[in-house]
Design a protein around this motif. Structure first.
Motif, short mmCIF file in Angstrom:
data_model
loop_
_atom_site.label_atom_id
_atom_site.label_comp_id
_atom_site.label_asym_id
_atom_site.label_seq_id
_atom_site.Cartn_x
_atom_site.Cartn_y
_atom_site.Cartn_z
N MET A 1 3.34 -87.66 -86.31
CA MET A 1 4.31 -87.40 -85.13
C MET A 1 3.53 -86.72 -83.99
N ASN A 2 2.61 -85.67 -84.02
CA ASN A 2 1.97 -85.37 -83.35
C ASN A 2 1.24 -86.23 -82.47
N ASN A 3 0.61 -87.08 -83.06
CA ASN A 3 -0.13 -88.21 -82.32
C ASN A 3 0.75 -89.10 -81.46
N ILE A 4 1.80 -89.42 -81.81
CA ILE A 4 2.73 -90.05 -80.85
C ILE A 4 3.20 -89.25 -79.72
N TYR A 5 3.51 -88.00 -79.77
CA TYR A 5 3.84 -87.12 -78.52
C TYR A 5 2.59 -87.01 -77.71
N LEU A 6 1.36 -86.86 -78.27
CA LEU A 6 0.12 -86.87 -77.66
C LEU A 6 -0.11 -88.23 -76.59
N ASN A 7 0.02 -89.53 -77.72
CA ASN A 7 -0.27 -90.70 -76.84
C ASN A 7 0.87 -90.87 -75.68
N ARG A 8 2.10 -90.53 -75.90
CA ARG A 8 3.28 -90.38 -74.84
C ARG A 8 2.69 -89.44 -73.64
N ALA A 9 2.41 -88.27 -73.99
CA ALA A 9 1.70 -87.59 -73.04
C ALA A 9 0.78 -87.90 -72.22
N LEU A 10 -0.34 -88.73 -72.78
CA LEU A 10 -1.29 -89.37 -72.25
C LEU A 10 -0.99 -90.30 -71.32
N ARG A 11 0.28 -91.21 -71.91
CA ARG A 11 0.43 -92.35 -71.01
C ARG A 11 1.25 -91.97 -69.77
N LEU A 12 1.91 -90.97 -70.02
CA LEU A 12 2.63 -90.43 -68.62
C LEU A 12 1.68 -89.84 -67.93
N ILE A 13 0.74 -89.03 -68.46
CA ILE A 13 -0.37 -88.68 -67.26
C ILE A 13 -1.00 -89.65 -66.48
N PHE A 14 -1.50 -90.75 -67.44
CA PHE A 14 -1.89 -91.94 -66.83
C PHE A 14 -1.05 -92.60 -65.57
N VAL A 15 0.24 -92.82 -65.94
CA VAL A 15 1.20 -93.37 -65.25
C VAL A 15 1.22 -92.42 -63.87
N ILE A 16 1.33 -91.31 -63.93
CA ILE A 16 1.50 -90.44 -62.76
C ILE A 16 0.24 -90.57 -61.99
N GLY A 17 -0.91 -90.49 -62.91
CA GLY A 17 -2.22 -90.44 -61.93
C GLY A 17 -2.40 -91.59 -61.03
N LEU A 18 -2.01 -92.77 -62.03
CA LEU A 18 -2.16 -94.38 -61.22
C LEU A 18 -1.52 -94.36 -60.21
N ILE A 19 -0.09 -93.74 -59.82
CA ILE A 19 0.85 -93.84 -58.87
C ILE A 19 0.27 -92.98 -57.78
N ILE A 20 -0.26 -91.79 -58.30
CA ILE A 20 -0.76 -90.95 -57.07
C ILE A 20 -1.85 -91.49 -56.32
N LEU A 21 -2.82 -92.16 -57.32
CA LEU A 21 -4.29 -92.75 -56.80
C LEU A 21 -3.73 -93.75 -55.99
N SER A 22 -2.61 -94.65 -56.42
CA SER A 22 -2.47 -95.95 -55.49
C SER A 22 -1.82 -95.36 -54.10
N LEU A 23 -1.03 -94.49 -54.23
CA LEU A 23 -0.34 -93.88 -52.95
C LEU A 23 -1.66 -93.51 -51.91
N LEU A 24 -2.43 -92.60 -52.39
CA LEU A 24 -3.40 -92.09 -51.68
C LEU A 24 -4.42 -93.12 -51.10
N SER A 25 -4.77 -94.08 -51.95
CA SER A 25 -5.65 -95.33 -51.80
C SER A 25 -5.10 -96.02 -50.51
N PHE A 26 -3.65 -96.10 -50.76
CA PHE A 26 -2.99 -96.96 -49.59
C PHE A 26 -2.94 -96.20 -48.11
N TYR A 27 -2.61 -94.87 -48.38
CA TYR A 27 -2.69 -94.13 -46.98
C TYR A 27 -4.26 -94.31 -46.40
#
Length: 371
Positions: A1-27
């Motif tokens: 169960m802990n691995n599931i939440y850890l994977n979801r947290a890592l995926r969430l951080i990855f998505v947020i980081g990718l969005i921020i990186l994309s916006l900064l790159s476009f800027y």
């Protein structure tokens, strides 16, 4: 169960980081490639006209693009010529009328000074002379401080203004360069539109390709709907102003109505840029009837704009009127006048991404249930 939440947290951080990186790159990338982004936007808007000329006119796409650009340039040049002609005509009219109004204005100012300012000055002088020496010195010191502050502020403003003149002058060659590169980029992008679209499509996964196609189509409808809505609002404003000016028997009513209607495109300020100084001038010059009439007309224009804007935008773009009104208010509060445009556009983008199931796919990726 802990691995599931850890994977979801890592995926969430990855998505947020990718969005921020994309916006900064476009800027940062857009700061050096904006002429080509402008060219891409123009090519996107003229593509239906180019397709029409290519299909119905049975002409090569190269020629269709060239003719479309020539037509756009001709329309733009025609509007500028018309505007310049109206400005020259208006300036000639003002050259005949302003001296009379200026003389009336000066007379009113002289009467105001003679009847109000000079008696008030005499009263203040009498009160000042009856004060103690220390109080007089304090008042004089405060007056001198205010004078120095005003002089310093005025001097800083004048210095800043003259320092910005070279930057303003240097803007013209830069604008010419950007225009040339944007037009060239428009030509080449529009000429190879479908080849470039196909090449870009091959770089995307099948699911992303399907989602991006839906997003682009919805955005295209929304953007053209937004332009249609603004044209509708400006047309209503122009007609109302024209009718009002004809009732008030104002000279050059058609010209003034057209210019005021165009100015209405400016967010928030809009027709106030024309009406407010005009009403103040008429009131100061003594024509209270005209000032009241213009004030009533201005209120009517503002009310109809506020009532119609959410409804017209929602019907043209396909958004809920309440959501559109909220987007207008939030956009204005966050970034000011520009937010009145950015707010609805952002709402359109969010709504389009939702209809394309982009948010659902992102949430499925975060949960780890994507197929």
């Amino acid at each position: 169960m802990n691995n599931i939440y850890l994977n979801r947290a890592l995926r969430l951080i990855f998505v947020i980081g990718l969005i921020i990186l994309s916006l900064l790159s476009f800027y940062y990338i857009s700061k050096v490639t904006y002429p080509f982004i402008i060219g891409l936007a123009i090519a996107f808007f003229i593509n239906p006209a180019v397709d029409f000329l290519e299909r119905k006119g049975r002409m090569p796409r190269l020629l269709a693009v060239f003719i479309a650009l020539i037509l756009i340039f001709a329309i733009f040049a025609g509007l500028i010529t018309l505007l310049i002609a109206e400005i020259v005509s208006g300036a000639d009219y003002l050259a005949k009328v302003v001296p009379e109004h200026l003389e009336t204005l000066i007379t009113h100012i002289e009467l105001f000074f003679a009847g109000q300012i000079i008696p008030l000055y005499n009263q203040l002088t009498s009160i000042f002379n009856n004060l103690e020496t220390g109080q007089q010195d304090t008042i004089m010191t405060n007056i001198e401080n205010v004078g120095r502050n005003i002089g310093s502020t005025l001097g800083t403003f004048i210095q800043s203004f003259f320092e910005k003149i070279p930057n303003i002058l240097s803007w013209f060659p830069n604008a010419a360069t950007v225009t040339i590169f944007s037009m060239l980029a428009t030509f080449f992008i529009s000429k190879d539109w479908y080849r470039l679209s196909g090449r870009f499509g091959k770089m995307l996964p099948s699911r992303a390709k399907s989602s991006s196609r839906t997003v682009i189509e919805d955005l295209k409808k929304a953007l053209f709907g937004f332009i249609k809505a603004q044209a509708t609002l400006v047309s209503f404003t122009t007609v109302i102003i024209l009718i009002g000016l004809l009732i008030l028997r104002v000279d050059y009513a058609i010209t003034i109505a057209l210019i005021t209607g165009i100015v209405d495109i400016i967010p928030y300020l809009g027709t106030g840029l024309i009406f407010v100084p005009w009403i103040i001038f008429e009131a100061i010059s003594g024509d209270m009837g005209m000032a009241i009439g213009l004030g009533i007309l201005y209120i009517i224009v503002i009310v109809q704009r506020q009532i119609m804007e959410p409804k017209v935008l929602s019907s043209s773009i396909g958004l809920d009127p309440l959501a559109t009104l909220i987007a207008l208010f939030v956009g204005f509060k966050l970034i000011g006048f520009l937010g009145l445009i950015v707010g609805p556009v952002t709402l359109v983008i969010i709504s389009t991404l939702h209809r394309a199931n982009v948010f659902r796919d992102i949430w499925s990726f975060i949960k780890g249930t994507e197929k």
